[in-house]
Each structure stands twice: as C-alpha cells, then as structure tokens.
Scaffold this active site. Structure first.
Site: not given
Ligand code: NAD
Length: 501
Positions: A152, A176, A179-180, A229, A284, A386
């Site tokens: 998101f 994909k 969804e937020r 994450s 991140c 985190e």
């Molecule tokens: P998230 O992991 O909750 O979601 C990321 C994606 O995964 C979304 O599209 C979501 O729909 C999908 N997803 C969520 N749960 C899932 C599941 N159980 N099975 C399959 N897909 C699933 O992350 P978020 O809250 O959207 O974003 C924040 C996180 O992203 C933080 O941990 C941040 O550090 C990380 N991030 C990392 C980077 C990097 O380059 N390392 C960059 C930006 C954000």
C-alpha cells in the site's frame, strides 16, 4: 443513500467490473470514512487476465525494442501532464501529503525513463570465432508473462518499478496492487494504453490473498515480483519457487542511522525528522532507529529532537503545510499504538507520546502523533519488530564498533545510514555493514532508477534487485546460440565431448 463506487479490474485494455461478489472497503485515512470499494478477484478473473496476456505477449515480444520503448516516452509525458490528478488520487486513499505522493510517482516515472534505454541493455553478447568457424552469441528473451504484487505504501512507484522493465523487455504483466489504494494503479494502466501499449500487455487484477495464490500457481506465469511485509515475502518466494517460477521478493525493514560524535548534529536531526516521520514512517526506507555514539552525542541529539517532534504538523492530505498525514488503516493505528504500549512495558523511556492523537474536525482519522523512545535496547520488541509508523527509537552506543554491531545483528537489512565528517569511519562502515543500501550523510539512500534497489537478510528473497540493470536480467531469460555453417563442418561423426583444442 449514496451508492458506493466499486473499483473493478483492468483486463485486456479496459476496465471491467469484478465478478466474484467479494469486495473490500477503501477508507479515507484522514476521516475513517469508507469512500469506495474494490472488487476482490477470484481464480477465474485472474485466469481472464492471464488469457489476455497470453494472447497479446508474442506480438509485443516481436515488436522491436525501440518501438516498445517509445510507449514509455509517451507514458512519461502523460504522467507529467496528469501529475496533479494522480498525486491527489494517491493521497486520497493512502493519506500521505500530496507533495509526498508526487515524490512517489516521480520515483516510478524515473524507472520509466530508465527503460527508454532498454534496447541498449537488451543487446546481448557475441563472440566471433569461439571455435573453428564457430560463432557464439547470447540473447535476452522475455520471460513471457510476469506478475507483480505490491504494497500500500507506494502505489505509484512500486508498480512502475515492476511493470516498466517487464514490459520494455517484451513481457506481458499482471499487477495485483494493494487493496488499500487501488485507484492509481488502475489509472496508470489506462494511461499506458493511451501511450500506445497494446491491450493485454498490462492487466491489473485487484484482490487479496486468493488472487495472489492464483498468480503464484498459474502455469502460464514465469516470474513473480513482490514487495510487502517479510512474512508474505517469504511465503510468496517459497510458493513461486515451488511452482517453478523465478521470484524476487522484498520485505520489511528496520533501518538504523548511526550518528557519530563528529557529525553536524543539526543536519543529523533534520535527517532523522524527515526519514523518521515523513509519510508517517510508512516507508520501507524510513529510519526507525537512531544510534548516537557516546553519551554526549545521545544527550544532545535527544534534546534537539524532542521539540521538533512535538512541533510536527500533522494533517489530512489537503493540508499543504502538513509534515505528515494519518497512517493507512484503523488496524495500523491500533498496531502502532499497541507497540508504543509495549515499549513502555519493556522499560524504554517514552519522551514524546503520539498515542491518542486527535485532530480537530478529523476525529475519526487514523492519526498517530510523532513518538520518540530513548534508552531502547536490542532485546526489546520495539527494537526487533518493524513498527511501520511515526515511532523513532534511540539506542545508545558506547563506541563506533558497538554502533556498527547493531544493524549487523538485526534480522532486517534494507537500508542504513551513518552521519559523520570522518571519511575513514564512513568508508569502513559502508564496506563492513551487511545491509543492501547505505547512506553516508544521506538518511534515505534509495538508489536512482539506473542503480538497483534491494535489501539483504530478511528484507529480500531472491538474487536480483528492482530497477537498474538487475531488472533487465530479472525480466529476461538468457539464450546462448552456438553457430557453425556448412563450410566449417568436418566430415564424419564426432563422438567425444566437444572441447576447444
Ligand atoms: P503486506 O505484506 O500486507 O501486503 C503486500 C501485498 O501482499 C498486498 O498486495 C497484499 O494484498 C498481499 N498480501 C497480504 N497478505 C497476503 C497473504 N496472506 N497472502 C498473499 N498475499 C498477501 O504489506 P503492506 O502492509 O501493504 O506494506 C507494508 C510492508 O511492505 C512493510 O513491511 C514494508 O516494509 C514493506 N515494504 C517493503 C519495501 C521494500 O522494497 N523492501 C518497499 C515498500 C514496502
């Protein structure tokens, strides 16, 4: 009663309504109100996107690389023309300030500019006379269909990090998004069509884990790029690999900033303010741990930080003077405030408390005030986890070696920074630290588009990074051709393993 807008998908060059009957609410983080809904795709809708991609991809791969690149010249132009509309759209669902949203889009736009040079990077290698009358050449061919799953917090930049190189290399791509905040990714797909991209080369499927699983197990998808994450990154990497796909999966972070006794303290404090509290800490590459070296540095740093954190201007994205906005959801706010509670229980010294922050007129918003903990130690949950919110922890280090040991021992390895005037210390730090991106007097060392972005340790799974030349390698397969013509072929069969004599 007003009817709620329901965002669907973007398949085969146009917007389509969701068909699964499942939806998620999209909130305005500044007010807590539901402002729209987004359809959550099922397997059939993912299959429809894959079918469209399969149909379109061979023609796109056969289009010469320069013509493919020209789509991005026009797309960059469209991004600039529509910048105000796009940034406002992003802020409305994410909550960050409009200026910050512009930065989000610009960092993606720069990757689109980078891939305008893809024809040069796709050239391959050639050896004349590798053997008697033998020429050998390696070419890069597209993987076929790639998919990207994005978080998101950067709904403009991260989708563009992925689809720009994938498409420039001749792949079809299925995105994909989170969804937020799905509005911007859908709009980007529309603008790509306007820029001249054929239908089916960029599809957007909205959804949750069901759509992700459908992508991860689809036999027609060759490569998966994920950012989010760490637990989900680990899951996506394992599942993609078990299904025979290449994968690059980027996860969470806990970025440290070491402040040496010789650092310009005002510069360090300003850097910590921007990197710790910009975008409400939902980056991140945000700095969440400050590591002053020596008690005197720590005392002076904390003394300067406290009033600045107390003076942070927090507001809705419509407030153009706000330093930061709300966090993304009610759950995120509850989780961050729960971790602040935990820090207090663990014995860290809470110097600025952002819990219970209320903004007049926005009482339902997901605001968390800037928070500062001092005397945090490595065994505490607030240090290990985190937090992904506007919470900065100060871990005091006795010496440079103690300071260096902290990020080195941490589970995550995304970004790190050192503030110092000492070139020897900076060089030693950059060389020894086991973290993917290092800043020297730069708090958020996000590499530019023509370098590669990626962390180490639990911040990244897979061996190729985002953008830069790594992205060209990730989205292509190497094929090596060994060629000899009849005039160079000797009579008779050769039964031994061919070697160069
Ligand atoms: P998230 O992991 O909750 O979601 C990321 C994606 O995964 C979304 O599209 C979501 O729909 C999908 N997803 C969520 N749960 C899932 C599941 N159980 N099975 C399959 N897909 C699933 O992350 P978020 O809250 O959207 O974003 C924040 C996180 O992203 C933080 O941990 C941040 O550090 C990380 N991030 C990392 C980077 C990097 O380059 N390392 C960059 C930006 C954000």
């Amino acid at each position: 009663m007003t009817t709620q807008t329901v965002l669907g998908h973007f398949i085969d060059g146009k917007r389509v309504a969701g068909a699964s009957g499942r939806h998620a609410d999209i909130f305005n983080p500044a007010t807590g109100e539901v402002q729209a809904q987004v359809a959550l795709a099922d397997v059939d809708e993912v299959r429809a996107a894959v079918a469209s991609a399969r149909q379109a991809q061979p023609g796109w791969a056969a289009t010469n690389p320069q013509r493919r690149a020209r789509v991005f010249i026009r797309f960059v132009d469209l991004l600039n023309t529509h910048m105000d509309e796009l940034a406002a759209m992003l802020s409305k669902e994410h909550g960050k300030t409009v200026e910050d949203s512009r930065g989000d889009i610009v960092r993606g736009l720069e990757v689109c500019e980078f891939v305008i040079g893809a024809p040069h990077l796709l050239k391959g290698e050639f050896t004349e006379g590798a053997g008697p009358a033998i020429d050998m050449y390696s070419i890069r061919q597209p993987v076929g269909i790639g998919a990207g799953i994005t978080p998101f917090n950067f709904p403009g930049m991260i989708p563009m990090w992925m689809f720009a190189p994938a498409i420039a290399c001749g792949n079809a791509f299925i995105l994909k998004p989170s969804e937020r905040d799905p509005s911007l990714p859908l709009r980007l797909a529309e603008l790509m069509i306007e820029a001249g991209l054929p239908a089916g080369i960029l599809n957007v499927v909205n959804g949750d884990r069901h759509a992700v699983d459908a992508l991860l197990t689809d036999p027609d998808i060759g490569a998966i790029s994920f950012v989010g994450s760490t637990p989900i990154a680990r899951y996506v990497y394992g599942t993609a690999a078990a299904n025979g796909k290449r994968a690059q999966c980027f996860g969470g972070a806990k970025n440290h900033m070491v402040v040496m006794p010789d650092a310009d303290l005002d510069q360090a404090v300003n850097a910590l303010m921007g990197a710790g509290y910009g975008s409400a800490g939902e980056r991140c590459m945000a700095v969440s741990v400050a590591v002053p070296v020596g008690e005197e540095t720590a005392n002076r740093l904390v003394e300067k930080l406290v009033p600045k954190i107390e003076a942070l201007r927090i507001g809705p994205f419509t407030d153009d003077k706000a330093d930061m906005g709300p966090v993304v959801t009610r759950e995120a706010k509850a989780r961050i405030e729960g971790l602040i509670d935990r820090g207090v229980e663990e014995g860290a010294k809470l110097l600025v408390d952002g819990r219970g922050f209320k903004l007049q007129g926005y009482e339902g918003g997901y605001f968390v005030g800037g928070t500062l903990f001092d005397h945090v130690t490595p065994d505490m949950d607030i240090y290990r986890q985190e937090i992904f919110g506007p919470v900065l922890s100060v871990v005091r280090a006795g010496t440079y070696e103690d300071a260096l040991a902290l990020p080195m021992s941490h589970e995550y390895g995304n970004g790190v920074a050192i503030f110092t005037r000492d070139g020897d210390a900076a060089r030693d730090f950059a060389s020894r630290v086991n973290i993917g991106m290092v800043g020297i007097n730069v708090p958020i060392p996000v590499p530019l588009a023509y370098h590669s972005f990626g962390g180490w340790k639990a911040s990244s799974f897979g061996d190729l990074n985002q953008h830069g030349t790594d992205s060209i390698r990730f989205w292509t397969k190497t094929k090596t051709v060994t060629a000899r013509w009849p005039s160079g072929i000797k009579d008779g069969a050769e039964f031994v393993m061919p070697v160069m004599k």
